[in-house]
Design an enzyme around this catalytic site. Structure first.
Site, PDB file in Angstrom:
ATOM      1  N   ASP A  44      -7.173  -0.061  11.533  1.00 28.53           N
ATOM      2  CA  ASP A  44      -6.014   0.816  11.664  1.00 28.53           C
ATOM      3  C   ASP A  44      -6.305   2.261  11.267  1.00 28.53           C
ATOM      4  OD1 ASP A  44      -4.326  -1.009  12.754  1.00 28.53           O
ATOM      5  OD2 ASP A  44      -3.280  -1.512  10.902  1.00 28.53           O
ATOM      6  N   ARG A 100      -0.088   1.018  16.760  1.00 29.35           N
ATOM      7  CA  ARG A 100      -0.496   2.154  15.935  1.00 29.35           C
ATOM      8  C   ARG A 100      -0.445   3.492  16.672  1.00 29.35           C
ATOM      9  NH1 ARG A 100       1.094  -0.876  12.640  1.00 29.35           N
ATOM     10  NH2 ARG A 100      -0.206  -1.924  11.081  1.00 29.35           N
ATOM     11  N   SER A 121      -1.827 -10.161   3.704  1.00 34.19           N
ATOM     12  CA  SER A 121      -1.670  -8.887   4.390  1.00 34.19           C
ATOM     13  C   SER A 121      -1.062  -9.193   5.750  1.00 34.19           C
ATOM     14  CB  SER A 121      -3.030  -8.195   4.548  1.00 34.19           C
ATOM     15  OG  SER A 121      -2.896  -6.998   5.283  1.00 34.19           O
ATOM     16  N   ASP A 146       0.820  -1.211   0.000  1.00 31.78           N
ATOM     17  CA  ASP A 146       0.000   0.000   0.000  1.00 31.78           C
ATOM     18  C   ASP A 146       0.855   1.263   0.000  1.00 31.78           C
ATOM     19  OD1 ASP A 146      -2.403  -1.452   0.055  1.00 31.78           O
ATOM     20  OD2 ASP A 146      -2.315  -1.623   2.225  1.00 31.78           O
TER      21      ASP A 146
END
Length: 407
Positions: free
Chosen positions: A126, A97, A178, A16
């Site tokens: 996320d 995160r 992923s 990404d």
């Protein structure tokens, strides 16, 4: 879009974010893109990252070493809380995160950026975790989330874009899981795992350890020492947080510990299937709970279990930087003042087997608990206790009987 002249991108070098750099420059009039990677233990994933970021159009790359802070200020507070999301997930991605996003905000403000960009999809958790942290520390900052607006609808289309722009990738169409990796865990999602009837191909996907079938036939014994709920020594050797987690990852992984296959309820409403590897974390949670068994009184232990559920939700939902999470951490810290001692465990083919626990603050009293003769507990006292404890039940039954007799 001309008002966006400088963007700070949360950069991992994965699929990404690799294509986001050229996409931003194409769609925001050649804006400057500054990439930021928070090192929370990705290991070799960071190798060659600066060269790649610059080659794909970034003006610079910050690689911020956050490992110590990550373990000490995010992982261990969650461990002390005993927080587990939906009985399985040890929150490996969730609490990574906030610390990354916080540092990205600091760099964006220092660089005078117009916007912060992330590569999270519109289906995931996320995006919430990143953006809540951004709103907490830079409430006026613009946020760019390409997955919500760009033309790509699948990872396959992303790969095609990368190939067209000569962007090197470490994945291909067959291994396009992923993944998210840090010092605490490794997650796997996508491909065959999207069908919950499919058994995971552990021989192909596991990276932090082996399946229980492949673990040694002989058990491994370990001893962990905790001080105020924090693990401080392994087999007599004092270790800091990152070193402790790394050592237990190796021991746990070798013995097939910490593999979780679950269908979880995402914050955005859908269910998602993933496989998590958390060998060291699984050992620490087990050991910490074992020590609390003897160090916490009954009411605190039971209430803390309720707090753990809410704490896990806050972490999972991206609400780390909130008054409630901070207040719950304060409560947890108070409960941990006497959670000091040693736990001995046996690791064997995916199992963690208790082999001993002791603490100078233990509330376990062998003289009281013994089945042998003792002089400290009068068993006759229990009759009066039961009479009082059962009085509401007895009164209700008597009233019901009287009502029936009066019919």
């Amino acid at each position: 879009m001309s008002e966006i002249k400088k963007v700070v991108l949360a950069y991992s070098g994965g699929l990404d974010t690799s294509i986001i750099i050229p996409w931003l420059k194409e769609n925001y009039d050649g804006c400057e893109v500054i990439a930021v990677s928070g090192d929370v233990g990705q290991g070799t994933e960071l190798d060659g990252l600066e060269e790649k970021a610059i080659a794909t159009g970034a003006s610079k790359l910050y690689i911020e070493d956050l490992k110590q802070e990550f373990i000490d200020e995010y992982v261990f507070p969650t461990l002390k809380a005993g927080a587990v999301y939906e009985n399985k997930y040890l929150l490996g991605t969730s609490f990574a995160r906030p610390i990354i996003a916080k540092r990205i905000v600091e760099i964006a403000l220092a660089e005078g950026a117009d916007a912060i960009c992330h590569g999270c999809t519109g289906k995931g958790n996320d995006q919430v975790r990143f953006e809540l942290a951004i709103k907490r520390f830079a409430p006026q900052m613009k946020i760019i989330a390409p997955w919500r607006v760009w033309e790509f609808k699948s990872r396959e289309q992303e790969i095609e874009y990368a190939e067209q722009h000569n962007i090197p990738l470490k994945i291909n169409r067959e291994t396009n899981y992923s993944k998210d990796k840090n010092l605490w865990h490794l997650s796997h999602e996508g491909l065959d795992l999207e069908n919950p009837w499919n058994e995971p191909m552990y021989d192909k996907i596991l990276e932090m350890g082996v399946s229980p079938e492949m673990a040694p036939d002989e058990p491994t014994y370990i001893t962990l020492r905790f001080e105020k709920g924090i693990p401080v020594a392994l087999n007599g050797e004092e270790l800091d947080g990152p070193a402790m987690v790394a050592a237990l990852n190796e021991l746990g992984g070798r013995n097939g510990i910490g593999i979780a296959d679950m269908v979880e309820n995402r914050l955005v409403g859908m269910k998602s299937r993933g496989v998590y590897e958390t060998p060291g974390g699984t050992i620490l949670y087990h050991a910490h709970n074992k020590l609390e068994e003897i160090c916490l009184d009954r009411d605190t232990y039971h209430y803390k279990q309720q707090v753990a559920i809410r704490f896990a939700e806050l972490v999972y939902f991206g609400q780390w930087f909130t008054p409630l999470r901070e207040a719950l951490s304060a409560f947890v810290d108070r409960t941990q003042e006497n959670v000091t001692g040693e736990v001995r465990l046996k690791l064997y083919k995916g199992n963690i087997i208790d082999a001993g626990v002791r603490s100078p603050y233990s509330l376990y009293d062998e003289d009281i608990a013994t089945f042998d003769e003792d002089e400290v507990y009068d068993q006759n006292d229990s009759a009066g206790f039961i009479n009082l404890f059962g009085l509401p039940i007895k009164v209700q039954a008597m009233k019901e009987q009287a009502a029936k007799n009066n019919k």
